[in-house]
Design a protein around this motif. Sequence first.
Motif, PDB file in Angstrom:
ATOM      1  N   LYS A  36      -0.872  -0.160   7.288  1.00  0.00           N
ATOM      2  CA  LYS A  36      -1.509   1.110   6.617  1.00  0.00           C
ATOM      3  C   LYS A  36      -2.767   1.530   7.150  1.00  0.00           C
ATOM      4  CE  LYS A  36       0.286  -0.587   1.943  1.00  0.00           C
ATOM      5  NZ  LYS A  36      -0.119  -1.097   0.626  1.00  0.00           N
ATOM      6  N   GLY A  37      -2.974   2.931   6.996  1.00  0.00           N
ATOM      7  CA  GLY A  37      -4.007   3.443   7.435  1.00  0.00           C
ATOM      8  C   GLY A  37      -4.971   3.371   6.186  1.00  0.00           C
ATOM      9  N   GLN A  38      -6.253   3.468   6.668  1.00  0.00           N
ATOM     10  CA  GLN A  38      -7.264   3.243   5.489  1.00  0.00           C
ATOM     11  C   GLN A  38      -7.096   3.979   4.245  1.00  0.00           C
ATOM     12  OE1 GLN A  38      -9.397   1.037   5.539  1.00  0.00           O
ATOM     13  NE2 GLN A  38     -10.650   1.269   3.968  1.00  0.00           N
ATOM     14  N   THR A  39      -6.396   5.087   4.410  1.00  0.00           N
ATOM     15  CA  THR A  39      -6.186   5.841   3.042  1.00  0.00           C
ATOM     16  C   THR A  39      -5.367   5.202   2.096  1.00  0.00           C
ATOM     17  OG1 THR A  39      -6.706   7.809   4.400  1.00  0.00           O
ATOM     18  CG2 THR A  39      -5.627   8.271   2.426  1.00  0.00           C
ATOM     19  N   TYR A  40      -4.224   4.469   2.461  1.00  0.00           N
ATOM     20  CA  TYR A  40      -3.366   3.871   1.821  1.00  0.00           C
ATOM     21  C   TYR A  40      -3.641   2.315   1.259  1.00  0.00           C
ATOM     22  CZ  TYR A  40      -0.836   7.990   3.659  1.00  0.00           C
ATOM     23  OH  TYR A  40      -0.528   9.291   3.832  1.00  0.00           O
ATOM     24  N   VAL A  41      -4.598   2.121   1.966  1.00  0.00           N
ATOM     25  CA  VAL A  41      -5.023   0.432   1.409  1.00  0.00           C
ATOM     26  C   VAL A  41      -5.007   0.177   0.121  1.00  0.00           C
ATOM     27  CG1 VAL A  41      -6.566  -1.302   1.826  1.00  0.00           C
ATOM     28  CG2 VAL A  41      -5.663  -0.043   3.793  1.00  0.00           C
TER      29      VAL A  41
END
Length: 277
Positions: A36-41
């Motif tokens: 996941k990208g940091q936005t979706y963590v």
Amino acid sequence: MRKQKFLLKTVVYVLLLLGATITTIPFLYMVSTSLKGQTYVFEVPPKFIPTDPTLQNFSDAWNSNNFQGYFMNSVFVSVLTTVIVLISSSMLAFAFARFHFRGKRFLFMIILLTLMIPGMMLIIPQFILAKNLGLLNNLWGLVFVYVAMNIAVNTFLLRGFFEGIPRELEDATRIDGGGFFTIFFKVVLPLSKPALATVAIFTFLFGWDEFVWAVISINEPEKYTLPVAIATFHGAHQTQWGLVFAASLFAIFPVILAFVLLQKHFIKGLTAGSVKG
């Protein structure tokens, strides 16, 4: 009776499946977060299947903070520890299994007694000894301590297995002119692959995962092993969980690989060594 056996077997399999699922969930979540990208963590509710999966975390983890150097440090320490423990503990176990000498039982009891000492109680004596020997802040110091901590239990395991090897094979080797070294290297060791694989897995796992002694004895960052490096990596990237979990997966991979390669010998060797002696 058949219905009862079928019902009992079904319940057992359901419970095993449930247990396997519970123990697998944290690993699957780690894999999911690493993609996941940091936005979706921190999205709510959390998703096991990433909305926009990416491998960027793996690339960033591998190429940042000297991670490759930490990885090679762990490989050096774990492989060297495993090789030394295999050689020394197998020779020691063979001596206890086949040789007769004064004080043999007493010495073996001393080895067993060392297994009862909690590892944390040995931290201060280990530190003093390593300091006097100049092994602090040194990868060889890790190897030295790891070997010492693994010889006793692996000697116990291998001794039980060696005692199960028929002595007639050794007698036949002596008749053909072979000595103790021939018996050990060409008869005993080839027949002991399951036990040796078990020892190799246990020792490699210990050297690869050990944290307490590594963090105490190593001060220079370039000499960190992976457990210590990931702990500091987490501190440096405490909000980038995808990066931290990607680094953790890199650390887990060699352990899984070692078990997969040696698993066919693992159960047999562990069982044989635990019921003899």
